[in-house]
Design a protein around this motif. Sequence first.
Motif, PDB file in Angstrom:
ATOM      1  N   ARG A   1       0.841  -1.207   0.000  1.00 44.53           N
ATOM      2  CA  ARG A   1       0.000   0.000   0.000  1.00 44.53           C
ATOM      3  C   ARG A   1       0.871   1.249   0.000  1.00 44.53           C
ATOM      4  O   ARG A   1       1.904   1.285   0.677  1.00 44.53           O
ATOM      5  N   LEU A   2       0.451   2.217  -0.741  1.00 48.52           N
ATOM      6  CA  LEU A   2       1.201   3.481  -0.767  1.00 48.52           C
ATOM      7  C   LEU A   2       0.970   4.249   0.536  1.00 48.52           C
ATOM      8  O   LEU A   2      -0.169   4.375   0.981  1.00 48.52           O
ATOM      9  N   VAL A   3       2.048   4.739   1.110  1.00 47.22           N
ATOM     10  CA  VAL A   3       1.947   5.490   2.369  1.00 47.22           C
ATOM     11  C   VAL A   3       2.509   6.899   2.128  1.00 47.22           C
ATOM     12  O   VAL A   3       3.654   7.050   1.678  1.00 47.22           O
ATOM     13  N   SER A   4       1.692   7.898   2.446  1.00 46.77           N
ATOM     14  CA  SER A   4       2.101   9.292   2.177  1.00 46.77           C
ATOM     15  C   SER A   4       3.444   9.639   2.813  1.00 46.77           C
ATOM     16  O   SER A   4       4.286  10.302   2.186  1.00 46.77           O
ATOM     17  N   GLU A   5       3.648   9.194   4.057  1.00 46.33           N
ATOM     18  CA  GLU A   5       4.897   9.546   4.768  1.00 46.33           C
ATOM     19  C   GLU A   5       6.112   8.989   4.018  1.00 46.33           C
ATOM     20  O   GLU A   5       7.169   9.606   4.002  1.00 46.33           O
ATOM     21  N   ASN A   6       5.969   7.807   3.452  1.00 43.06           N
ATOM     22  CA  ASN A   6       7.104   7.216   2.712  1.00 43.06           C
ATOM     23  C   ASN A   6       7.388   8.014   1.438  1.00 43.06           C
ATOM     24  O   ASN A   6       8.545   8.230   1.076  1.00 43.06           O
ATOM     25  N   ILE A   7       6.318   8.447   0.783  1.00 40.97           N
ATOM     26  CA  ILE A   7       6.506   9.253  -0.436  1.00 40.97           C
ATOM     27  C   ILE A   7       7.206  10.558  -0.050  1.00 40.97           C
ATOM     28  O   ILE A   7       8.177  10.979  -0.687  1.00 40.97           O
ATOM     29  N   ALA A   8       6.719  11.159   1.048  1.00 41.99           N
ATOM     30  CA  ALA A   8       7.268  12.451   1.490  1.00 41.99           C
ATOM     31  C   ALA A   8       8.762  12.347   1.811  1.00 41.99           C
ATOM     32  O   ALA A   8       9.523  13.288   1.571  1.00 41.99           O
ATOM     33  N   GLN A   9       9.183  11.197   2.308  1.00 41.54           N
ATOM     34  CA  GLN A   9      10.607  11.000   2.629  1.00 41.54           C
ATOM     35  C   GLN A   9      11.503  11.149   1.406  1.00 41.54           C
ATOM     36  O   GLN A   9      12.661  11.516   1.510  1.00 41.54           O
ATOM     37  N   TYR A  10      10.966  10.793   0.260  1.00 42.45           N
ATOM     38  CA  TYR A  10      11.760  10.864  -0.977  1.00 42.45           C
ATOM     39  C   TYR A  10      11.666  12.224  -1.664  1.00 42.45           C
ATOM     40  O   TYR A  10      12.359  12.469  -2.645  1.00 42.45           O
TER      41      TYR A  10
END
Length: 269
Positions: free
Chosen positions: A5-14
């Motif tokens: 599942r896509l997680v916003s926090e993980n995207i934001a880290q990049y």
Amino acid sequence: MIANRLVSENIAQYLKTEFIGRKLYGLDTIDSTNSEVKRKSSVEAEGTVVFSEQQTAGRGRLGREWISPKGKGILMSLLLKPDLPPAKIPQLTMIGAAAIFLALENLDASLQDKVRIKWPNDILLGEKKIGGILTEMQANGDRVQSVVIGIGLNVSLQAADFPEELVMKATSLFLATGKVYERERLMAEILNCFEPLYLKFLKGATKEFLAICRQRSAVIGKKVFLTEKGEGHEVEVLDLGPQGELIVKMANGKISSIISGEISLSFSS
Ligand code: BTN
């Protein structure tokens, strides 16, 4: 294959952006992320991104459906509020295409020679489509109120995910390469690549994204079938013009600039 599942926090880290993607809405199911961004456009700031695991009414250009099975693609829409005349907005589609190309190249250099941009909005891997951009604008007369840039990228779709009529025309990164690409990283990288091209465009600098669309074009130098305003012609594609328009040579030798149309490569040489 397990779909994470896509997680916003993980995207934001990049993310390395200043404002693009700094507000992320992650959804499980939506009709269309473009429609959702449009609904939010009056209350949300420029740069807001909506992404979803699946879409029940994903839309492509020319009223086509965008196949959006759960957990297998990038389905995201970006809200922009540029102070530009409506005539300039189609160029944002090309910025989107250039950003997708750069992001794929940054994640996997071996894709560089395989990914092509088919004017105006298709991303091809080999001969088949893996992604597309749907740009929609809300304007009041000559004033652009907001623009939605919808990006669809087939990451891990399987052959069975495509309807029969698309199997020969569409593919996914997984089907074409056998590799599993991390969607969160890819999403962030597309946004990272989009922002600088967009900021330059707002200042009138178009050279960089046009150069990418030219160098990576699937159509320049080819004979293609062009459908424009309901009429089809065989043309030779010569170049992209300064506004991203397609410069073509008609069968009668006349050179013409095409602002909007649909290309079929079946006549390509
Ligand atoms: C095309 O190739 O015709 C454009 C496809 C754009 C698909 C994306 S998926 C996310 C966003 N939401 C939509 O309904 N469409 C765009």
